[in-house]
Design a protein around this motif. Structure first.
Motif, PDB file in Angstrom:
ATOM      1  N   SER A  79       0.807  -1.223   0.000  1.00 15.36           N
ATOM      2  CA  SER A  79       0.000   0.000   0.000  1.00 15.36           C
ATOM      3  C   SER A  79       0.840   1.272   0.000  1.00 15.36           C
ATOM      4  O   SER A  79       0.302   2.365  -0.203  1.00 15.36           O
ATOM      5  N   LEU A  80       2.148   1.165   0.238  1.00 16.98           N
ATOM      6  CA  LEU A  80       3.007   2.344   0.299  1.00 16.98           C
ATOM      7  C   LEU A  80       3.446   2.777  -1.095  1.00 16.98           C
ATOM      8  O   LEU A  80       3.635   1.953  -1.989  1.00 16.98           O
ATOM      9  N   ARG A  81       3.634   4.078  -1.274  1.00 15.84           N
ATOM     10  CA  ARG A  81       4.101   4.657  -2.527  1.00 15.84           C
ATOM     11  C   ARG A  81       5.243   5.629  -2.242  1.00 15.84           C
ATOM     12  O   ARG A  81       5.346   6.193  -1.150  1.00 15.84           O
ATOM     13  N   LEU A  82       6.105   5.828  -3.236  1.00 16.70           N
ATOM     14  CA  LEU A  82       7.243   6.721  -3.085  1.00 16.70           C
ATOM     15  C   LEU A  82       6.895   8.171  -3.384  1.00 16.70           C
ATOM     16  O   LEU A  82       7.755   9.050  -3.286  1.00 16.70           O
ATOM     17  N   SER A  83       5.687   8.422  -3.802  1.00 17.20           N
ATOM     18  CA  SER A  83       5.240   9.795  -4.068  1.00 17.20           C
ATOM     19  C   SER A  83       3.770   9.898  -3.669  1.00 17.20           C
ATOM     20  O   SER A  83       3.121   8.899  -3.357  1.00 17.20           O
ATOM     21  N   ALA A  84       3.255  11.122  -3.708  1.00 16.16           N
ATOM     22  CA  ALA A  84       1.855  11.325  -3.328  1.00 16.16           C
ATOM     23  C   ALA A  84       0.918  10.670  -4.342  1.00 16.16           C
ATOM     24  O   ALA A  84       1.176  10.732  -5.557  1.00 16.16           O
ATOM     25  N   PRO A  85      -0.128  10.006  -3.886  1.00 19.32           N
ATOM     26  CA  PRO A  85      -0.463   9.745  -2.469  1.00 19.32           C
ATOM     27  C   PRO A  85       0.451   8.676  -1.875  1.00 19.32           C
ATOM     28  O   PRO A  85       0.735   7.670  -2.523  1.00 19.32           O
ATOM     29  N   TRP A  86       0.916   8.904  -0.675  1.00 18.18           N
ATOM     30  CA  TRP A  86       1.924   8.019  -0.085  1.00 18.18           C
ATOM     31  C   TRP A  86       1.361   6.647   0.289  1.00 18.18           C
ATOM     32  O   TRP A  86       2.101   5.665   0.323  1.00 18.18           O
ATOM     33  N   VAL A  87       0.089   6.586   0.568  1.00 20.98           N
ATOM     34  CA  VAL A  87      -0.541   5.325   0.962  1.00 20.98           C
ATOM     35  C   VAL A  87      -1.802   5.124   0.130  1.00 20.98           C
ATOM     36  O   VAL A  87      -2.638   6.033   0.029  1.00 20.98           O
TER      37      VAL A  87
END
Length: 248
Positions: A79-87
């Motif tokens: 569920s994590l991302r390296l950019s927005a949205p972060w989750v």
């Protein structure tokens, strides 16, 4: 400890071949129905199996507690991302369902181990796979079931000895090294002793297995397993039917 526990439950009285077939059918259904509704139905099936074995879910999963954190970390990382949205919570749903499916299968495996003597499992595997390959697999199953609890007990003794010597005051890296090295040393020593014991007892390729006999409860369980298998194969059949060309 994940090992056989004598008892008189329905699960104890079932033939080991029946339990192996039932587990296989549950696996097929679990990988065919990955939706929340399908997993909810499988939860009812696994809960009924645990009740038949008189085994509570916490006790069934107690020996797999080291695996459970990894089943939770996977969905969280997805569920994590390296950019927005972060989750992105929606991305965690498929791996979370896969993790829950794994929990169900682990609970079912624990129920099998708790209710099946090692010799019965060995005889069932040798019956399902005839000849020397089956005997080889049966010996492997027997050694895993007998050897793993011993190794777990050795690791617990190493940890207890380390704690008695104020090992908890050491850094985590040192504690992991001490437990890992001592556990590996004991495992190698156990393996040497096991090899010597097998040679001393003249391990046979054609031993006398315990008697296996299907009872009325086995036929009921096999019928339920067949129904579960058909339910698991239904999505594949529907996919094949939809891929066929329409009649002219």
């Amino acid at each position: 400890m994940l090992s056989y526990d004598p008892g008189d439950s329905v699960g104890h009285r079932l033939d080991p071949r029946t339990k192996l077939v039932a587990q296989s059918c549950v696996v097929v259904a679990a990988f065919a129905h990955t939706t929340p509704r399908g997993l909810a139905a499988l939860t009812v099936v696994v809960a009924a199996a645990l009740a038949a074995c008189r085994l509570s879910p916490p006790d069934a999963l107690a020996e797999f507690r080291a695996v459970l954190p990894f089943l939770l970390v996977g969905p969280a990382l997805e569920s994590l991302r390296l950019s927005a949205p972060w989750v992105v919570p929606a991305d965690a749903v498929p791996p979370l369902l896969a993790s829950y499916r794994t929990v169900l299968l682990l609970a079912l495996a624990a129920a099998y181990v708790r209710t099946t003597p090692v010799r019965d499992s060995e005889a069932a595997v040798a019956w399902l796979v005839p000849g020397r390959p089956g005997r080889f697999l049966a010996v492997g199953v027997s050694l895993v079931f007998r050897f793993l609890p011993v190794l777990q007990a050795d690791v617990r003794r190493v940890r207890s000895a380390m704690q008695a010597r104020l090992g908890t005051e050491r850094p985590v890296r040192d504690r992991v090294r001490i437990v890992g090295v001592a556990g590996l040393r004991r495992a190698l020593g156990r393996a040497d002793s096991l090899a010597l014991a097998l040679r001393a007892r003249c391990l046979s390729w054609n031993p006398t297995p315990p008697p296996l006999r299907l009872r009325r409860a086995d036929y009921v369980a096999l019928a339920a397993s067949a129904t579960l298998l058909l339910w698991g194969l239904l999505p594949t059949a529907e996919s094949l039917a939809s891929s066929l060309p329409a009649p002219l």
